[in-house]
Design a protein around this motif. Structure first.
Motif, PDB file in Angstrom:
ATOM      1  N   PHE A 178       0.809  -1.215   0.000  1.00 26.04           N
ATOM      2  CA  PHE A 178       0.000   0.000   0.000  1.00 26.04           C
ATOM      3  C   PHE A 178       0.845   1.269   0.000  1.00 26.04           C
ATOM      4  CE2 PHE A 178      -3.529  -2.716   1.345  1.00 26.04           C
ATOM      5  CZ  PHE A 178      -4.599  -2.114   0.701  1.00 26.04           C
ATOM      6  N   VAL A 179       1.868   1.296   0.809  1.00 20.60           N
ATOM      7  CA  VAL A 179       2.572   2.549   1.100  1.00 20.60           C
ATOM      8  C   VAL A 179       3.666   2.865   0.084  1.00 20.60           C
ATOM      9  CG1 VAL A 179       4.064   3.716   2.777  1.00 20.60           C
ATOM     10  CG2 VAL A 179       2.041   2.444   3.553  1.00 20.60           C
ATOM     11  N   LEU A 180       4.446   1.874  -0.337  1.00 15.91           N
ATOM     12  CA  LEU A 180       5.645   2.156  -1.126  1.00 15.91           C
ATOM     13  C   LEU A 180       5.354   2.804  -2.478  1.00 15.91           C
ATOM     14  CD1 LEU A 180       7.863  -0.923  -0.241  1.00 15.91           C
ATOM     15  CD2 LEU A 180       7.908   1.381   0.725  1.00 15.91           C
ATOM     16  N   PRO A 181       4.329   2.382  -3.234  1.00 16.16           N
ATOM     17  CA  PRO A 181       4.033   3.126  -4.473  1.00 16.16           C
ATOM     18  C   PRO A 181       3.669   4.581  -4.200  1.00 16.16           C
ATOM     19  CG  PRO A 181       2.951   0.994  -4.487  1.00 16.16           C
ATOM     20  CD  PRO A 181       3.472   1.202  -3.095  1.00 16.16           C
ATOM     21  N   TRP A 182       2.972   4.815  -3.090  1.00 12.13           N
ATOM     22  CA  TRP A 182       2.633   6.194  -2.722  1.00 12.13           C
ATOM     23  C   TRP A 182       3.899   7.000  -2.441  1.00 12.13           C
ATOM     24  CZ3 TRP A 182       3.578   9.072   1.653  1.00 12.13           C
ATOM     25  CH2 TRP A 182       2.886  10.279   1.759  1.00 12.13           C
ATOM     26  N   ALA A 185       5.418   7.871  -5.859  1.00 14.18           N
ATOM     27  CA  ALA A 185       4.634   8.899  -6.544  1.00 14.18           C
ATOM     28  C   ALA A 185       4.731  10.230  -5.827  1.00 14.18           C
ATOM     29  CB  ALA A 185       3.182   8.457  -6.648  1.00 14.18           C
ATOM     30  N   SER A 186       4.807  10.194  -4.503  1.00 16.32           N
ATOM     31  CA  SER A 186       4.940  11.429  -3.732  1.00 16.32           C
ATOM     32  C   SER A 186       6.243  12.143  -4.080  1.00 16.32           C
ATOM     33  CB  SER A 186       4.880  11.121  -2.236  1.00 16.32           C
ATOM     34  OG  SER A 186       4.941  12.300  -1.470  1.00 16.32           O
ATOM     35  N   ILE A 187       7.308  11.377  -4.270  1.00 18.19           N
ATOM     36  CA  ILE A 187       8.581  11.965  -4.688  1.00 18.19           C
ATOM     37  C   ILE A 187       8.460  12.552  -6.091  1.00 18.19           C
ATOM     38  CG2 ILE A 187      10.997  11.466  -5.229  1.00 18.19           C
ATOM     39  CD1 ILE A 187      10.873   9.283  -3.060  1.00 18.19           C
ATOM     40  N   GLN A 188       7.830  11.807  -6.977  1.00 18.07           N
ATOM     41  CA  GLN A 188       7.689  12.264  -8.365  1.00 18.07           C
ATOM     42  C   GLN A 188       6.914  13.574  -8.434  1.00 18.07           C
ATOM     43  OE1 GLN A 188       5.130   9.897 -10.805  1.00 18.07           O
ATOM     44  NE2 GLN A 188       5.824  10.796 -12.726  1.00 18.07           N
ATOM     45  N   TYR A 189       5.811  13.661  -7.684  1.00 15.58           N
ATOM     46  CA  TYR A 189       4.961  14.853  -7.743  1.00 15.58           C
ATOM     47  C   TYR A 189       5.288  15.876  -6.665  1.00 15.58           C
ATOM     48  CZ  TYR A 189       2.048  12.240 -11.011  1.00 15.58           C
ATOM     49  OH  TYR A 189       1.593  11.524 -12.094  1.00 15.58           O
ATOM     50  N   GLN A 190       6.337  15.611  -5.894  1.00 15.36           N
ATOM     51  CA  GLN A 190       6.766  16.529  -4.821  1.00 15.36           C
ATOM     52  C   GLN A 190       5.601  16.852  -3.886  1.00 15.36           C
ATOM     53  OE1 GLN A 190       8.532  19.841  -6.908  1.00 15.36           O
ATOM     54  NE2 GLN A 190      10.372  18.684  -7.436  1.00 15.36           N
ATOM     55  N   ASP A 191       4.881  15.811  -3.506  1.00 16.12           N
ATOM     56  CA  ASP A 191       3.748  15.901  -2.578  1.00 16.12           C
ATOM     57  C   ASP A 191       2.586  16.738  -3.103  1.00 16.12           C
ATOM     58  OD1 ASP A 191       4.689  14.247  -0.556  1.00 16.12           O
ATOM     59  OD2 ASP A 191       5.891  15.851   0.321  1.00 16.12           O
ATOM     60  N   SER A 227      11.477  -6.598  -4.774  1.00 17.08           N
ATOM     61  CA  SER A 227      10.059  -6.259  -4.868  1.00 17.08           C
ATOM     62  C   SER A 227       9.759  -4.974  -4.109  1.00 17.08           C
ATOM     63  CB  SER A 227       9.200  -7.401  -4.346  1.00 17.08           C
ATOM     64  OG  SER A 227       9.426  -7.642  -2.967  1.00 17.08           O
ATOM     65  N   VAL A 228      10.410  -4.780  -2.976  1.00 17.62           N
ATOM     66  CA  VAL A 228      10.226  -3.544  -2.207  1.00 17.62           C
ATOM     67  C   VAL A 228      10.696  -2.338  -3.021  1.00 17.62           C
ATOM     68  CG1 VAL A 228      11.089  -2.259  -0.206  1.00 17.62           C
ATOM     69  CG2 VAL A 228      10.321  -4.626   0.070  1.00 17.62           C
ATOM     70  N   VAL A 229      11.867  -2.452  -3.640  1.00 17.89           N
ATOM     71  CA  VAL A 229      12.401  -1.353  -4.441  1.00 17.89           C
ATOM     72  C   VAL A 229      11.508  -1.070  -5.644  1.00 17.89           C
ATOM     73  CG1 VAL A 229      14.337  -0.640  -5.903  1.00 17.89           C
ATOM     74  CG2 VAL A 229      14.771  -1.715  -3.689  1.00 17.89           C
ATOM     75  N   LEU A 230      11.031  -2.139  -6.297  1.00 21.34           N
ATOM     76  CA  LEU A 230      10.189  -1.951  -7.471  1.00 21.34           C
ATOM     77  C   LEU A 230       8.865  -1.284  -7.121  1.00 21.34           C
ATOM     78  CD1 LEU A 230      10.765  -5.265  -9.472  1.00 21.34           C
ATOM     79  CD2 LEU A 230      11.452  -2.949 -10.131  1.00 21.34           C
ATOM     80  N   LEU A 231       8.335  -1.560  -5.948  1.00 19.31           N
ATOM     81  CA  LEU A 231       7.105  -0.891  -5.534  1.00 19.31           C
ATOM     82  C   LEU A 231       7.293   0.616  -5.444  1.00 19.31           C
ATOM     83  CD1 LEU A 231       5.803  -3.383  -2.821  1.00 19.31           C
ATOM     84  CD2 LEU A 231       4.590  -2.732  -4.908  1.00 19.31           C
ATOM     85  N   VAL A 232       8.446   1.045  -4.966  1.00 20.48           N
ATOM     86  CA  VAL A 232       8.746   2.478  -4.912  1.00 20.48           C
ATOM     87  C   VAL A 232       8.964   3.027  -6.315  1.00 20.48           C
ATOM     88  CG1 VAL A 232      10.324   4.238  -4.036  1.00 20.48           C
ATOM     89  CG2 VAL A 232       9.739   2.268  -2.605  1.00 20.48           C
ATOM     90  N   LEU A 233       9.758   2.313  -7.101  1.00 19.52           N
ATOM     91  CA  LEU A 233      10.102   2.802  -8.434  1.00 19.52           C
ATOM     92  C   LEU A 233       8.893   2.855  -9.365  1.00 19.52           C
ATOM     93  CD1 LEU A 233      13.542   1.065  -9.078  1.00 19.52           C
ATOM     94  CD2 LEU A 233      13.096   3.422  -8.376  1.00 19.52           C
TER      95      LEU A 233
END
Length: 399
Positions: free
Chosen positions: A18-22, A25-31, A249-255
């Motif tokens: 739940f959290v890692l993709p967010w 994306a939060s980094i990409q869109y700068q919150d 898998s953890v890293v890919l969820l963030v990426l």
């Protein structure tokens, strides 16, 4: 390992999905997420990356390799298994729930496919009788083939439990879809209000995971499939490689949140990889564990279950609408009618799904089993699916 530690690790794994993709994306869109980023249902999809032949051919090559594995397993080191001359000891008729499922599924399908205009309430909630009606039909077929044994006849409470787990199990993917820029969307989702659509999506999703287990039970009733993949290469991954897969898998969820177009396909892979590795590390059986003894049957048949079911789902979805010359929707009464907008491979459609997209159903089938195991483990529910064959006597996991 104590029950508390098992529970903690499983909850952390689900929380990570739940959290890692967010986070990415939060980094990409700068919150500063776009105003409609979390709008549900998603009525359209932003423009995606253009079709790419190299990427298409890469995925096509992998898909062809999987097809060859299913058709010619001996090319991959599987040994032939003698096929028993199976003849049922007794003949049984189709049970009542098969006919209820046939009426439920067939009646609503006819209304949708003939483009009926009413009753509107039934057509707006059509996926509920379609999904569960089809599950009842497959179970009834298993009942006949297994001489009166099926999931509903033997463990109806487990079918209900799988349905309950299915709600969160699928809505998790609806949530992840936000972070890959709406690979699928619902162009007619506004024929009902958003609150009703959210309730509708949650309720109808209860029928998605049970379909995987019903197909698996049907495959296990077919002698040519039951043992086809039971004498394969024995692959036991070392612990360091399992740990690497876990962290990958953890890293890919963030990426995936950072690079949604480039890593859209990881949406279908990382939840299954993360759950499989965590369940293995806490000592819980998964359908991947028998591969260590050369038995690929559970993994390959549950993967196949949703590849087959995916074809049926996509077909019933497509024929519930009238289309224009450019595949646009002219009419439908199904608010959850879906379309796809995949980067790089959005071509050569079979129904609404790009042909390459069907490969995503394979890991989703495995995910269905892993999700139910994780859910049942967290709830302390004894399950027939803590082992390969659901109709064997249940053997509880050791403490």
């Amino acid at each position: 390992m104590t029950t508390l530690r098992k529970t903690t690790y499983l909850l952390l794994a689900i929380l990570a999905i739940f959290v890692l993709p967010w986070v990415g994306a939060s980094i990409q869109y700068q919150d500063q997420f776009p105003p409609d980023f979390f709008a549900y249902p998603m009525l359209s999809s932003p423009q995606q990356e253009a079709f790419s032949w190299p990427i298409f051919l890469l995925f096509a090559g992998l898909s062809v390799a999987v097809i060859v594995l299913y058709l010619f397993p001996r090319l991959f080191g599987f040994r032939a298994v003698p096929q028993p001359d199976y003849r049922p000891a007794k003949r049984v008729g189709f049970p009542l729930w098969f006919w209820l499922g046939l009426v439920s599924w067939g009646g609503v399908a006819v209304l949708l496919w003939t483009k009926a205009t009413g009753p509107a309430w039934l057509l707006h909630w059509s996926d509920m009788p379609l999904f569960w009606g089809f599950a009842l039909m497959i179970d009834g077929w298993v009942y006949v083939r297994q001489e009166g044994r099926s999931l509903i006849s033997r463990v109806p409470q487990e079918v209900i439990g799988i349905g309950v787990s299915s709600v969160m199990g699928w809505m998790l993917f609806e949530y992840l879809n936000f972070f890959v820029e709406d690979n699928w969307f619902y162009p007619k989702g506004d024929i009902i209000d958003r609150e009703e659509f959210l309730l509708y999506a949650a309720v109808i999703s209860s029928g998605l995971l049970p379909l995987a287990f019903e197909w698996y039970s049907l495959f296990k009733s077919i002698p040519a499939l039951r043992e086809r993949f039971s004498l394969g290469p024995k692959i036991v991954l070392p612990e360091w490689l399992k740990t690497t897969a876990l962290w990958l898998s953890v890293v890919l969820l963030v990426l995936a949140g950072l690079f949604p177009a480039q890593l859209f396909f990881t949406l279908w892979l990382t939840p299954a990889i993360l759950l499989a590795t965590v369940l293995d590390k806490i000592g819980v059986w998964t359908p991947l564990r028998p591969i260590g003894q050369g038995n690929w049957t559970p993994a390959l048949l549950i993967a196949l279950s949703y590849l087959i079911e995916g074809f049926f789902i996509e077909g019933q979805n497509y024929f519930s609408a009238t289309h224009g010359p450019n595949r646009e929707i002219l009419y439908t009464m199904a608010p959850a009618y879906w379309q796809y907008n995949l980067p790089y491979v959005n071509a050569y459609h079979l129904f609404e799904m790009p042909l390459i997209g069907y490969s995503g159903y394979l890991p989703f089938g495995v995910y269905c089993w892993l999700w139910w195991i994780a859910f049942a483990t967290l709830q302390g529910i004894p399950s027939r699916f803590f082992q390969e064959a659901p109709f064997q006597p249940h053997k509880p996991e050791p403490a």
